[in-house]
Design a protein around this motif. Structure first.
Motif, PDB file in Angstrom:
ATOM      1  N   ALA A   1       0.856  -1.183   0.000  1.00 30.02           N
ATOM      2  CA  ALA A   1       0.000   0.000   0.000  1.00 30.02           C
ATOM      3  C   ALA A   1       0.892   1.233   0.000  1.00 30.02           C
ATOM      4  O   ALA A   1       1.831   1.329   0.774  1.00 30.02           O
ATOM      5  N   ALA A   2       0.597   2.135  -0.884  1.00 30.18           N
ATOM      6  CA  ALA A   2       1.380   3.357  -0.976  1.00 30.18           C
ATOM      7  C   ALA A   2       0.436   4.551  -1.037  1.00 30.18           C
ATOM      8  O   ALA A   2      -0.622   4.488  -1.649  1.00 30.18           O
ATOM      9  N   LEU A   3       0.825   5.611  -0.363  1.00 32.35           N
ATOM     10  CA  LEU A   3       0.080   6.857  -0.421  1.00 32.35           C
ATOM     11  C   LEU A   3       0.844   7.821  -1.309  1.00 32.35           C
ATOM     12  O   LEU A   3       2.059   7.953  -1.192  1.00 32.35           O
ATOM     13  N   ASP A   4       0.125   8.480  -2.171  1.00 34.51           N
ATOM     14  CA  ASP A   4       0.748   9.432  -3.085  1.00 34.51           C
ATOM     15  C   ASP A   4       0.268  10.823  -2.714  1.00 34.51           C
ATOM     16  O   ASP A   4      -0.904  11.140  -2.871  1.00 34.51           O
ATOM     17  N   LEU A   5       1.152  11.628  -2.188  1.00 29.39           N
ATOM     18  CA  LEU A   5       0.818  12.978  -1.770  1.00 29.39           C
ATOM     19  C   LEU A   5       1.492  13.948  -2.731  1.00 29.39           C
ATOM     20  O   LEU A   5       2.714  13.953  -2.857  1.00 29.39           O
ATOM     21  N   LYS A   6       0.678  14.726  -3.414  1.00 32.66           N
ATOM     22  CA  LYS A   6       1.233  15.733  -4.323  1.00 32.66           C
ATOM     23  C   LYS A   6       0.625  17.076  -3.990  1.00 32.66           C
ATOM     24  O   LYS A   6      -0.577  17.278  -4.132  1.00 32.66           O
ATOM     25  N   CYS A   7       1.438  17.967  -3.519  1.00 39.15           N
ATOM     26  CA  CYS A   7       0.962  19.300  -3.164  1.00 39.15           C
ATOM     27  C   CYS A   7       0.853  20.148  -4.422  1.00 39.15           C
ATOM     28  O   CYS A   7       1.749  20.145  -5.273  1.00 39.15           O
ATOM     29  N   VAL A   8      -0.217  20.868  -4.521  1.00 45.38           N
ATOM     30  CA  VAL A   8      -0.425  21.748  -5.673  1.00 45.38           C
ATOM     31  C   VAL A   8       0.312  23.063  -5.447  1.00 45.38           C
ATOM     32  O   VAL A   8       0.992  23.567  -6.342  1.00 45.38           O
ATOM     33  N   GLU A   9       0.179  23.604  -4.261  1.00 47.75           N
ATOM     34  CA  GLU A   9       0.841  24.870  -3.945  1.00 47.75           C
ATOM     35  C   GLU A   9       1.473  24.797  -2.560  1.00 47.75           C
ATOM     36  O   GLU A   9       1.098  25.543  -1.665  1.00 47.75           O
ATOM     37  N   CYS A  10       2.418  23.901  -2.387  1.00 44.57           N
ATOM     38  CA  CYS A  10       3.048  23.727  -1.082  1.00 44.57           C
ATOM     39  C   CYS A  10       4.227  24.672  -0.923  1.00 44.57           C
ATOM     40  O   CYS A  10       5.039  24.821  -1.832  1.00 44.57           O
TER      41      CYS A  10
END
Length: 99
Positions: free
Chosen positions: A9-18
């Motif tokens: 299981a993997a979580l993919d976190l991609k910030c748009v405006e971090c």
């Protein structure tokens, strides 16, 4: 017995405006092998817990009540009651388990 297992299981976190370095660092941690291993462990622990709930008395009692009331709600059943609004059951007391 209900059995579910997650191989990975993997979580993919991609910030748009971090702009926070903490969020950018969390993105790196979640996509690392350690992050994937930890996420897999948590997912399997959650599924193990849910399987014990599904197999337990609580869910069985819900099913039993629904089946017991079904005849009273069905016009084809000899126990049908057009004015039936539901049965009152004693509150279910959860049993204590020890590990």
């Amino acid at each position: 017995k209900v059995s579910v297992a997650v191989a990975e299981a993997a979580l993919d976190l991609k910030c748009v405006e971090c702009t926070s370095p903490l969020l950018l660092g969390m993105q790196d941690v979640l996509t690392s092998q350690k992050g994937i291993d930890d996420t897999t462990l948590v997912a399997n622990n959650v599924f193990e817990y849910l399987s014990t709930v599904i197999e337990g008395d609580w869910v069985q009692n819900i099913i039993d009540k629904a089946v017991y009331e079904a005849g009273m709600k069905c016009p084809h059943s000899p126990t049908y009651d057009k004015d039936f609004v539901g049965l009152q059951f004693d509150e279910l007391v959860a049993s204590q388990t020890s590990e």
